[in-house]
Design a protein around this motif. Structure first.
Motif, PDB file in Angstrom:
ATOM      1  N   VAL A   1       6.158 -16.110  43.339  1.00 29.34           N
ATOM      2  CA  VAL A   1       5.237 -17.233  43.634  1.00 29.34           C
ATOM      3  C   VAL A   1       3.835 -16.510  43.489  1.00 29.34           C
ATOM      4  CG1 VAL A   1       4.398 -19.083  45.038  1.00 29.34           C
ATOM      5  CG2 VAL A   1       6.844 -18.766  44.835  1.00 29.34           C
ATOM      6  N   PRO A   2       2.978 -17.022  42.556  1.00 29.36           N
ATOM      7  CA  PRO A   2       1.424 -16.452  42.542  1.00 29.36           C
ATOM      8  C   PRO A   2       0.878 -16.648  44.201  1.00 29.36           C
ATOM      9  CG  PRO A   2       1.900 -17.927  40.771  1.00 29.36           C
ATOM     10  CD  PRO A   2       3.091 -18.159  41.690  1.00 29.36           C
ATOM     11  N   ILE A   3      -0.007 -15.527  44.463  1.00 29.92           N
ATOM     12  CA  ILE A   3      -0.794 -15.736  45.584  1.00 29.92           C
ATOM     13  C   ILE A   3      -2.267 -15.725  45.243  1.00 29.92           C
ATOM     14  CG2 ILE A   3      -1.351 -14.533  47.632  1.00 29.92           C
ATOM     15  CD1 ILE A   3       1.431 -13.313  47.970  1.00 29.92           C
ATOM     16  N   PRO A   4      -3.066 -16.822  45.942  1.00 27.71           N
ATOM     17  CA  PRO A   4      -4.338 -16.889  45.451  1.00 27.71           C
ATOM     18  C   PRO A   4      -5.220 -15.653  45.797  1.00 27.71           C
ATOM     19  CG  PRO A   4      -3.883 -18.426  47.101  1.00 27.71           C
ATOM     20  CD  PRO A   4      -2.790 -17.806  46.654  1.00 27.71           C
ATOM     21  N   ASP A   5      -4.775 -14.886  47.126  1.00 27.48           N
ATOM     22  CA  ASP A   5      -5.703 -13.771  47.441  1.00 27.48           C
ATOM     23  C   ASP A   5      -5.272 -12.494  46.626  1.00 27.48           C
ATOM     24  OD1 ASP A   5      -6.949 -12.104  48.488  1.00 27.48           O
ATOM     25  OD2 ASP A   5      -6.102 -12.336  50.770  1.00 27.48           O
ATOM     26  N   PRO A   6      -6.293 -12.084  45.878  1.00 26.97           N
ATOM     27  CA  PRO A   6      -5.891 -10.800  45.061  1.00 26.97           C
ATOM     28  C   PRO A   6      -5.173  -9.553  45.915  1.00 26.97           C
ATOM     29  CG  PRO A   6      -8.107 -11.745  44.108  1.00 26.97           C
ATOM     30  CD  PRO A   6      -7.539 -12.569  45.608  1.00 26.97           C
ATOM     31  N   ARG A   7      -5.871  -9.278  47.184  1.00 28.12           N
ATOM     32  CA  ARG A   7      -5.554  -8.086  47.767  1.00 28.12           C
ATOM     33  C   ARG A   7      -4.117  -8.531  48.430  1.00 28.12           C
ATOM     34  NH1 ARG A   7      -9.553  -6.677  52.655  1.00 28.12           N
ATOM     35  NH2 ARG A   7     -10.706  -6.283  50.633  1.00 28.12           N
ATOM     36  N   ALA A   8      -3.720  -9.881  48.768  1.00 26.50           N
ATOM     37  CA  ALA A   8      -2.316  -9.946  49.377  1.00 26.50           C
ATOM     38  C   ALA A   8      -1.418  -9.908  48.056  1.00 26.50           C
ATOM     39  CB  ALA A   8      -2.491 -11.385  50.130  1.00 26.50           C
ATOM     40  N   ALA A   9      -1.913 -10.325  46.959  1.00 29.65           N
ATOM     41  CA  ALA A   9      -0.907 -10.187  45.967  1.00 29.65           C
ATOM     42  C   ALA A   9      -0.672  -8.763  45.156  1.00 29.65           C
ATOM     43  CB  ALA A   9      -1.742 -11.068  44.644  1.00 29.65           C
ATOM     44  N   ARG A  10      -1.605  -7.907  45.254  1.00 24.57           N
ATOM     45  CA  ARG A  10      -1.260  -6.467  45.201  1.00 24.57           C
ATOM     46  C   ARG A  10      -0.395  -5.981  46.067  1.00 24.57           C
ATOM     47  NH1 ARG A  10      -6.993  -6.434  43.921  1.00 24.57           N
ATOM     48  NH2 ARG A  10      -7.490  -5.756  45.979  1.00 24.57           N
ATOM     49  N   GLU A  11      -0.338  -6.476  47.633  1.00 28.62           N
ATOM     50  CA  GLU A  11       0.231  -5.824  48.653  1.00 28.62           C
ATOM     51  C   GLU A  11       1.623  -6.419  48.338  1.00 28.62           C
ATOM     52  OE1 GLU A  11      -1.803  -6.547  51.893  1.00 28.62           O
ATOM     53  OE2 GLU A  11      -3.350  -4.853  51.561  1.00 28.62           O
ATOM     54  N   GLN A  12       1.703  -7.545  47.919  1.00 27.55           N
ATOM     55  CA  GLN A  12       3.151  -8.284  47.672  1.00 27.55           C
ATOM     56  C   GLN A  12       4.138  -7.684  47.154  1.00 27.55           C
ATOM     57  OE1 GLN A  12       3.541 -11.962  45.655  1.00 27.55           O
ATOM     58  NE2 GLN A  12       5.086 -12.897  47.003  1.00 27.55           N
ATOM     59  N   GLN A  13       5.605  -7.374  47.818  1.00 26.69           N
ATOM     60  CA  GLN A  13       6.320  -6.457  47.133  1.00 26.69           C
ATOM     61  C   GLN A  13       7.355  -7.704  46.092  1.00 26.69           C
ATOM     62  OE1 GLN A  13      10.029  -5.572  49.349  1.00 26.69           O
ATOM     63  NE2 GLN A  13      10.317  -3.657  48.089  1.00 26.69           N
ATOM     64  N   LYS A  14       7.258  -7.181  44.715  1.00 24.22           N
ATOM     65  CA  LYS A  14       7.716  -7.979  43.880  1.00 24.22           C
ATOM     66  C   LYS A  14       9.287  -7.786  43.367  1.00 24.22           C
ATOM     67  CE  LYS A  14       4.131 -10.434  42.326  1.00 24.22           C
ATOM     68  NZ  LYS A  14       3.960 -11.768  42.584  1.00 24.22           N
ATOM     69  N   ILE A  15      10.084  -8.555  43.554  1.00 27.36           N
ATOM     70  CA  ILE A  15      11.714  -8.113  43.079  1.00 27.36           C
ATOM     71  C   ILE A  15      12.001  -8.715  41.946  1.00 27.36           C
ATOM     72  CG2 ILE A  15      14.053  -8.622  43.956  1.00 27.36           C
ATOM     73  CD1 ILE A  15      12.903  -9.298  46.774  1.00 27.36           C
ATOM     74  N   ARG A  16      12.087  -7.784  41.094  1.00 24.74           N
ATOM     75  CA  ARG A  16      12.150  -8.366  39.391  1.00 24.74           C
ATOM     76  C   ARG A  16      13.680  -8.093  39.319  1.00 24.74           C
ATOM     77  NH1 ARG A  16       7.594  -5.292  39.703  1.00 24.74           N
ATOM     78  NH2 ARG A  16       5.684  -6.349  38.967  1.00 24.74           N
ATOM     79  N   LEU A  17      14.291  -9.146  38.762  1.00 22.54           N
ATOM     80  CA  LEU A  17      15.870  -9.347  38.284  1.00 22.54           C
ATOM     81  C   LEU A  17      15.886  -8.728  36.929  1.00 22.54           C
ATOM     82  CD1 LEU A  17      16.553 -12.939  39.910  1.00 22.54           C
ATOM     83  CD2 LEU A  17      16.876 -10.802  40.964  1.00 22.54           C
ATOM     84  N   THR A  18      16.947  -7.870  36.656  1.00 23.91           N
ATOM     85  CA  THR A  18      17.114  -7.302  35.407  1.00 23.91           C
ATOM     86  C   THR A  18      18.383  -8.145  35.032  1.00 23.91           C
ATOM     87  OG1 THR A  18      18.632  -5.905  36.350  1.00 23.91           O
ATOM     88  CG2 THR A  18      16.426  -5.126  35.987  1.00 23.91           C
ATOM     89  N   GLY A  19      18.297  -8.228  33.637  1.00 26.09           N
ATOM     90  CA  GLY A  19      19.559  -8.801  32.684  1.00 26.09           C
ATOM     91  C   GLY A  19      19.139 -10.138  32.610  1.00 26.09           C
ATOM     92  N   ASP A  20      19.860 -10.851  31.865  1.00 22.70           N
ATOM     93  CA  ASP A  20      19.849 -12.312  31.719  1.00 22.70           C
ATOM     94  C   ASP A  20      20.786 -13.231  32.429  1.00 22.70           C
ATOM     95  OD1 ASP A  20      18.261 -11.738  29.281  1.00 22.70           O
ATOM     96  OD2 ASP A  20      19.793 -11.419  27.917  1.00 22.70           O
ATOM     97  N   LEU A  21      20.491 -14.234  32.527  1.00 20.49           N
ATOM     98  CA  LEU A  21      21.254 -15.346  33.242  1.00 20.49           C
ATOM     99  C   LEU A  21      22.650 -15.238  32.465  1.00 20.49           C
ATOM    100  CD1 LEU A  21      21.096 -17.389  35.596  1.00 20.49           C
ATOM    101  CD2 LEU A  21      20.864 -19.005  33.679  1.00 20.49           C
TER     102      LEU A  21
END
Length: 345
Positions: free
Chosen positions: A267-287
């Motif tokens: 989910v996008p975060i409007p605060d750039p600093r908080a967005a940089r600190e947010q841990q992204k979980i990237r799912l690999t592979g196709d559905l």
């Protein structure tokens, strides 16, 4: 009585036979389908009277198919749908005709759901005409009241869909849905085709209608920010199953299923600093294909948690189907692990 369940869905299933010729492997001798697409596979939840349940997940997870079965646009393959305690999953003929008054639907495409050759007044009146309802004061006056209720003008009665903006056309769809005073409205991504500024207006309108009429909503969406605003309760779907279901505050602040955590991390975060600190979980592979879902846990082929587990725990994910998600208890063998356990991929 206010919190009494108006809708109960129990082990709901919708399986589509794979179409294709015999040589293509679509059918076995005798016309039996070789495979079925398990679009919805064992979904259960309840909806309280006057409340909203958000149904979220990525495209292809089965949320729209679930909504269409609740509205009986599609017939379920298995399970039960109870509205006011009556199982409507097998209704036919006169009983199905009378049921239409109780559950209505707002569609995703506000233009495609309207007949371009039909005035909006005629479109809004159509459900009342089909149900042979003669409102006090006449049909035309009732339609004009509905137009005002959704923020349009009575003089719009004779205009056609192409003369309106997307937001105005969706208001027409809302007026048509509430014309029969239903108990439940299935909102199938009602704002996803609209501009962001118009989305807020339509969501606020739906909330006003709910406060005034006490109608219950199934709100289907992929935009989690919209769902967070309108739905006190949220169910997350993946590959035809509900993997997590809980109160809004709990699910957004402390998601317990790895798939829910991945969705929220995107989910996008409007605060750039908080967005940089947010841990992204990237799912690999196709559905995975719903015609050939993985054994055991359906999410295991994309789960970032499974690679961090010992072999015996991974084997459980491969072979054992998790218990069905219920309120506060996700469909995950290892939901008790801390939220930080999944490794980012």
């Amino acid at each position: 009585m206010e919190n009494q369940a108006i809708l109960r869905v129990e082990n709901l299933q919708k399986h589509f036979p794979v179409k294709g010729g015999f040589l293509a492997g679509g059918f076995l001798p005798g016309g039996r389908p070789a495979k079925t697409v398990k679009a919805v596979d064992g979904v259960s939840f309840s909806l309280a009277r006057g409340q909203t349940l958000g149904l979220v997940g990525e495209s292809g997870c089965g949320k729209s198919t679930t909504g269409r079965m609740i509205a009986r646009i599609l017939d379920p393959t298995g399970g039960r749908i109870l509205v006011d305690g009556v199982d409507i999953s097998g209704l036919r003929g006169r009983e199905l005709y009378e049921f239409r008054r109780k559950v209505q639907m707002i569609f995703q495409d506000p233009f495609g759901s309207l007949n371009p050759r039909q005035s909006i007044g005629t479109a809004i009146a159509a459900p009342m005409v089909a149900q042979k309802i003669n409102p006090a004061g006449g049909l035309k006056n009732r339609v004009k009241e509905l137009l005002e209720q959704v923020g349009l003008k009575p003089e719009h009665f004779n205009r056609y869909p192409h003369e309106f903006s997307g937001g105005q056309r969706q208001r027409v769809g809302i007026a048509r849905a509430i014309s029969l005073n239903p108990s439940v409205i299935v909102c199938d991504e009602p704002v996803s085709a609209l501009d962001v500024s118009v989305q807020a207006q339509v969501v606020n309108l739906l909330q006003e209608i709910q406060r005034d009429t006490g109608v219950s909503y199934i709100f289907i969406a992929h935009d989690l920010s919209v769902v967070r605003h309108i739905s006190p309760e949220v169910a997350v779907m993946y590959l035809g199953k509900i993997v997590e279901h809980g109160p809004r505050e709990q699910l957004f602040s402390n998601p317990r299923h790895p798939y829910t955590r991945a969705l929220l991390s995107a989910v996008p975060i409007p605060d750039p600093r908080a967005a940089r600190e947010q841990q992204k979980i990237r799912l690999t592979g196709d559905l995975p294909s719903p015609a050939n879902p993985p054994s055991g846990c359906v999410f295991r082929t994309r789960c970032p948690l499974i690679t961090t587990l010992p072999e015996d725990m991974q084997q459980r994910c491969r072979t054992e189907i998790p218990a069905t998600a219920v309120l506060g208890s996700p469909a995950c063998h290892h939901a008790a692990l801390p939220a930080g356990a999944p490794a980012t991929v």
